[in-house]
Design an enzyme around this catalytic site. Structure first.
Site, PDB file in Angstrom:
ATOM      1  N   GLY A  59       0.549  -5.048   0.945  1.00 25.36           N
ATOM      2  CA  GLY A  59      -0.635  -5.175   0.071  1.00 25.36           C
ATOM      3  C   GLY A  59      -0.192  -5.765  -1.252  1.00 25.36           C
ATOM      4  N   ALA A 104       0.949  -1.301   0.125  1.00 26.90           N
ATOM      5  CA  ALA A 104       0.110  -0.188  -0.111  1.00 26.90           C
ATOM      6  C   ALA A 104       0.838   1.216   0.018  1.00 26.90           C
ATOM      7  CB  ALA A 104      -0.950   0.020   1.291  1.00 26.90           C
ATOM      8  N   GLU A 121      -0.594  -9.311  -0.426  1.00 25.61           N
ATOM      9  CA  GLU A 121      -2.043  -9.592  -0.103  1.00 25.61           C
ATOM     10  C   GLU A 121      -2.873  -9.392  -1.684  1.00 25.61           C
ATOM     11  OE1 GLU A 121      -1.879  -6.542   2.643  1.00 25.61           O
ATOM     12  OE2 GLU A 121      -2.974  -7.873   4.306  1.00 25.61           O
TER      13      GLU A 121
HETATM   14  N1  CAA Z   1       4.718   3.116  -0.719  1.00 26.49           N
HETATM   15  C1  CAA Z   1       5.007   4.334  -1.171  1.00 26.49           C
HETATM   16  N2  CAA Z   1       6.032   4.387  -1.840  1.00 26.49           N
HETATM   17  C2  CAA Z   1       6.676   3.287  -2.057  1.00 26.49           C
HETATM   18  C3  CAA Z   1       6.555   2.037  -1.401  1.00 26.49           C
HETATM   19  C4  CAA Z   1       5.332   2.029  -0.874  1.00 26.49           C
HETATM   20  N3  CAA Z   1       4.886   1.087  -0.207  1.00 26.49           N
HETATM   21  N4  CAA Z   1       7.501   1.159  -1.527  1.00 26.49           N
HETATM   22  C5  CAA Z   1       8.377   1.855  -2.522  1.00 26.49           C
HETATM   23  N5  CAA Z   1       8.087   3.131  -2.576  1.00 26.49           N
HETATM   24  C6  CAA Z   1       8.930   4.330  -3.176  1.00 26.49           C
HETATM   25  C7  CAA Z   1       9.833   5.038  -2.434  1.00 26.49           C
HETATM   26  O1  CAA Z   1       9.467   5.617  -1.685  1.00 26.49           O
HETATM   27  C8  CAA Z   1      10.681   5.472  -3.619  1.00 26.49           C
HETATM   28  O2  CAA Z   1      10.231   6.771  -3.972  1.00 26.49           O
HETATM   29  P1  CAA Z   1      11.334   8.200  -4.153  1.00 26.49           P
HETATM   30  O3  CAA Z   1      12.177   7.623  -5.035  1.00 26.49           O
HETATM   31  O4  CAA Z   1      10.124   9.125  -4.463  1.00 26.49           O
HETATM   32  O5  CAA Z   1      11.781   8.092  -2.814  1.00 26.49           O
HETATM   33  C9  CAA Z   1      10.670   4.366  -4.804  1.00 26.49           C
HETATM   34  O6  CAA Z   1       9.376   3.797  -4.398  1.00 26.49           O
HETATM   35  C10 CAA Z   1      11.700   3.452  -4.757  1.00 26.49           C
HETATM   36  O7  CAA Z   1      11.870   2.743  -3.553  1.00 26.49           O
HETATM   37  P2  CAA Z   1      13.298   2.501  -2.814  1.00 26.49           P
HETATM   38  O8  CAA Z   1      14.147   3.794  -2.981  1.00 26.49           O
HETATM   39  O9  CAA Z   1      12.855   2.365  -1.412  1.00 26.49           O
HETATM   40  O10 CAA Z   1      13.794   1.240  -3.475  1.00 26.49           O
HETATM   41  P3  CAA Z   1      14.834  -0.039  -2.845  1.00 26.49           P
HETATM   42  O11 CAA Z   1      15.313  -0.667  -3.757  1.00 26.49           O
HETATM   43  O12 CAA Z   1      15.743   1.054  -1.997  1.00 26.49           O
HETATM   44  O13 CAA Z   1      13.875  -0.593  -1.609  1.00 26.49           O
HETATM   45  C11 CAA Z   1      11.946  -1.696  -1.136  1.00 26.49           C
HETATM   46  C12 CAA Z   1      12.784  -1.364  -2.139  1.00 26.49           C
HETATM   47  C13 CAA Z   1      12.813  -2.695  -0.156  1.00 26.49           C
HETATM   48  C14 CAA Z   1      10.692  -2.514  -1.469  1.00 26.49           C
HETATM   49  C15 CAA Z   1      11.352  -0.580  -0.279  1.00 26.49           C
HETATM   50  O14 CAA Z   1      11.030   0.382  -1.360  1.00 26.49           O
HETATM   51  C16 CAA Z   1      10.466  -0.724   0.853  1.00 26.49           C
HETATM   52  O15 CAA Z   1      10.780  -1.173   1.850  1.00 26.49           O
HETATM   53  N6  CAA Z   1       9.110  -0.237   0.670  1.00 26.49           N
HETATM   54  C17 CAA Z   1       8.236  -0.392   1.405  1.00 26.49           C
HETATM   55  C18 CAA Z   1       7.603  -1.935   1.821  1.00 26.49           C
HETATM   56  C19 CAA Z   1       6.318  -1.836   2.650  1.00 26.49           C
HETATM   57  O16 CAA Z   1       6.554  -1.520   3.754  1.00 26.49           O
HETATM   58  N7  CAA Z   1       5.132  -2.359   2.379  1.00 26.49           N
HETATM   59  C20 CAA Z   1       3.986  -2.457   3.012  1.00 26.49           C
HETATM   60  C21 CAA Z   1       3.354  -1.226   2.939  1.00 26.49           C
HETATM   61  S1  CAA Z   1       1.764  -1.260   4.075  1.00 26.49           S
HETATM   62  C22 CAA Z   1       0.758  -2.355   3.389  1.00 26.49           C
HETATM   63  O17 CAA Z   1       0.891  -2.744   2.328  1.00 26.49           O
HETATM   64  C23 CAA Z   1      -0.643  -2.447   4.292  1.00 26.49           C
HETATM   65  C24 CAA Z   1      -1.500  -3.275   3.794  1.00 26.49           C
HETATM   66  O18 CAA Z   1      -1.754  -4.290   4.114  1.00 26.49           O
HETATM   67  C25 CAA Z   1      -2.743  -3.142   2.834  1.00 26.49           C
END
Ligand code: CAA
Length: 257
Positions: A108, A66, A111
């Protein structure tokens, strides 16, 4: 409808939906989830389409969860009224849906893959429920679908540690159907979809409903449901065609009637 966050392409009898926010690793904002629900419902209503595939644009992610930036300032009320209706609509799709997972399927994203009926993953795919790292928990069915698929202990580890699982690991645990080389997930999903598209669409729909009933009802109710759907198929042209084709030693030509 013009889509902003996804694309929908029709490839013969297959509707291919691509999550299209590659710069944000296809993070699932509410607009995207709404468009996805719309595209799936559109395919569901189109008799020419028999199977749908969901995949992510770019090699890096199916969906990294998400949209955290969208969620950060939300309240309980706005969260509960925001994206959930779209997830419900995705859950109610009747035709088979295959996830072609390339790269990250987190939160998500994992999911969403589990809302699908078959999961094909490339060998670099990473699945996980990292919500606990954000001080929240899975909210689009993760705790329930994982527990019913993988059991209590793997689910507890996955959701409490928030660690990523490789496609291979989840294949061994029974959540991923097939692991393929990088860049091949969509093609393999299409191969599977073509096979399913040749079968009776009515039988496919009833099979999906009946399998899902195993997750949503006590077994006695599920067995009765299966029996009724089984009986109902004997009212279809597809049943007559399928059995006649067997007797005549030819391929069946199913019309979905
Ligand atoms: N939401 C919003 N933006 C996201 C995102 C997310 N879930 N995941 C990645 N992005 C964005 C980053 O902010 C970044 O944007 P900017 O360039 O504008 O800063 C871009 O995508 C690239 O991401 P990274 O620079 O972080 O890429 P990376 O290769 O260094 O890392 C990753 C990749 C490990 C997947 C890391 O992006 C990450 O940890 N993302 C979040 C994962 C997460 O926590 N997901 C769960 C969300 S909560 C949820 O999903 C609730 C539910 O049950 C519905």
């Amino acid at each position: 409808m013009d889509y902003q966050y996804i694309t929908l392409e029709i490839d013969a009898a297959i509707g291919v939906i691509t999550l299209n926010r590659p710069q944000q690793l296809n993070a699932l904002n509410w607009g995207l989830v709404g468009e996805l629900a719309h595209a799936l419902e559109t395919c569901d209503a189109d008799d020419a389409i028999r199977v749908m595939i969901i995949t992510g644009s770019g090699e890096k992610a199916f969906a990294a969860g998400a949209d955290i930036k969208e969620m950060a300032g939300q309240t309980p009320v706005s969260m509960l009224s925001g994206g959930f209706e779209s997830w419900e609509r995705i859950r109610k799709v009747h035709k088979p849906v295959i996830a072609a997972v390339n790269g990250y399927a987190l939160g998500g994203g994992c999911e969403l893959a589990m809302h699908c009926d078959i999961i094909v993953a490339s060998e670099n795919a990473q699945f996980g429920q990292p919500e606990i790292n954000l001080g929240i928990m899975p909210g689009a069915g993760g705790t329930q679908r994982l527990a019913r698929t993988l059991g209590k202990f793997v689910t507890m580890e996955m959701t409490l540690t928030g660690r990523n699982y490789s496609a291979q690991e989840l294949h061994q645990l029974g959540l991923v159907n097939k692991v393929v080389a990088i860049g091949q997930a969509l093609e393999e999903a299409k191969n599977m979809a073509r096979k399913i598209a040749k079968k009776s669409p009515v039988a496919a729909r009833f099979i999906k409903e009946s399998v899902l009933a195993a997750f949503e009802t006590p077994q006695e109710v599920g067995l009765a449901y299966e029996k009724r759907l089984f009986g109902l198929l004997f009212s279809t042209e597809d049943q007559k065609e399928g059995m006649q084709a067997f007797i005549e030693k030819r391929d069946a030509d199913f019309k979905g009637r």
